[in-house]
Scaffold this active site. Structure first.
Site, PDB file in Angstrom:
ATOM      1  N   HIS A 165      -7.591  23.805 -18.807  1.00  0.00           N
ATOM      2  CA  HIS A 165      -8.637  23.402 -19.759  1.00  0.00           C
ATOM      3  C   HIS A 165      -9.103  24.636 -20.517  1.00  0.00           C
ATOM      4  O   HIS A 165      -9.511  25.624 -19.900  1.00  0.00           O
ATOM      5  CB  HIS A 165      -9.803  22.743 -19.015  1.00  0.00           C
ATOM      6  N   GLU A 217     -16.082  21.553 -14.012  1.00  0.00           N
ATOM      7  CA  GLU A 217     -15.144  20.519 -14.467  1.00  0.00           C
ATOM      8  C   GLU A 217     -14.220  20.046 -13.341  1.00  0.00           C
ATOM      9  O   GLU A 217     -13.218  19.391 -13.610  1.00  0.00           O
ATOM     10  CB  GLU A 217     -14.311  21.024 -15.650  1.00  0.00           C
ATOM     11  N   TYR A 258       8.259  20.424 -33.103  1.00  0.00           N
ATOM     12  CA  TYR A 258       7.855  20.877 -31.763  1.00  0.00           C
ATOM     13  C   TYR A 258       6.544  20.227 -31.321  1.00  0.00           C
ATOM     14  O   TYR A 258       6.300  20.041 -30.126  1.00  0.00           O
ATOM     15  CB  TYR A 258       7.773  22.406 -31.750  1.00  0.00           C
ATOM     16  N   HIS A 263     -15.416  20.255 -28.104  1.00  0.00           N
ATOM     17  CA  HIS A 263     -15.316  20.950 -26.823  1.00  0.00           C
ATOM     18  C   HIS A 263     -14.023  21.767 -26.706  1.00  0.00           C
ATOM     19  O   HIS A 263     -14.084  22.984 -26.575  1.00  0.00           O
ATOM     20  CB  HIS A 263     -15.428  19.901 -25.703  1.00  0.00           C
ATOM     21  N   HIS A 309     -11.145  26.438 -24.107  1.00  0.00           N
ATOM     22  CA  HIS A 309     -11.986  26.379 -25.302  1.00  0.00           C
ATOM     23  C   HIS A 309     -11.293  27.237 -26.357  1.00  0.00           C
ATOM     24  O   HIS A 309     -11.804  28.275 -26.763  1.00  0.00           O
ATOM     25  CB  HIS A 309     -13.381  26.931 -25.015  1.00  0.00           C
TER      26      HIS A 309
HETATM   27 ZN   LIG Z   1     -14.990  23.189 -21.191  1.00  0.00          ZN
END
Ligand SMILES: [Zn+2]
Length: 227
Positions: A94, A75, A122, A164, A96
């Site tokens: 990033h 990525e 929030y 994702h 998952h």
């Molecule tokens: Zn990913």
């Protein structure tokens, strides 16, 4: 901050996120801007067992600062796109994470809009507007382009990626992680209520002076979806 200290900080954050269930297996990647580009976690590494040798420094164009055997996360183009589009951003996380994956499969992509239900103050104040970009293959140039594009607005602190997970970012690593945590918590709470949570009214959202436009904070689900 020197590279060694930065690497140690990234490793500590990765291990903490793994221990708290924010990601599993070899999922997720983290980067931090450096004077030459950014330092990013290597491909096929687990946050749970990451070491400072599992970080690679890359230029914004994607080439390695120093050639070596360690390969950067696939990525890398996504991280690069966010740094190029947002000079104010110094860290990208990033993940998952379970709730972000679940919610990204239920909600409709929003183009430039907001998909985050404003169920707590929030969510508005600490996360703000969160676009959901349509599914494309992980590691693809198309994913980098869509996330980078959605992240280009200054008030956006996180982007959800359909089927994702999430990408959160901030001026500091601590801030990027805080946004990721608040986003995951909000989505967990929404899922716990099976989508029946009371959403703040337009007036209540306005009163918070958030970046969410009143009227956009109610999630639109894909047809047939039930939380
Ligand atoms: Zn990913």
């Amino acid at each position: 901050m020197d590279l060694d200290r930065l690497a140690e900080e990234i490793v500590a954050v990765c291990r903490s996120l793994f221990a708290r269930g924010y990601t599993a297996s070899t999922g997720g990647n983290i980067s931090h801007r450096t004077s030459q580009g950014f330092l990013i976690t290597a491909t096929n590494t687990s946050f749970g067992s990451l070491s400072t040798n599992d970080l690679v420094e890359c230029k914004l164009g994607g080439t390695l600062v120093r050639a070596g055997a360690t390969k950067p996360s696939k990525e890398l183009p996504l991280h690069s796109a966010i740094y190029r589009n947002r000079p104010d951003i110094n860290a990208v996380v990033h993940l998952h994470s379970p709730a972000s994956i679940a919610y990204s499969c239920l909600a409709e992509p929003t183009a430039g809009g907001n998909c985050l239900p404003a169920i707590t103050p929030y969510a508005c104040l600490r996360v703000g507007r969160v676009p959901l970009v349509p599914y494309v293959r992980p590691g693809s140039a198309a994913l980098a382009e869509s996330v980078g594009g959605a992240a280009s607005a200054l008030e956006v602190n996180a982007v959800l990626m359909q089927n994702h997970g999430m990408t959160a970012f901030g001026n500091t690593l601590e801030q990027a992680v805080a946004v990721a945590e608040e986003l995951e918590l909000t989505l967990q709470a929404w899922l716990l209520t099976r989508g029946h949570a009371r959403v703040l009214t337009d007036n209540e959202v306005e009163e918070l002076d958030s970046s969410i436009q009143p009227g956009t904070q109610r999630p639109r689900l894909l047809s047939g979806s039930r939380a």
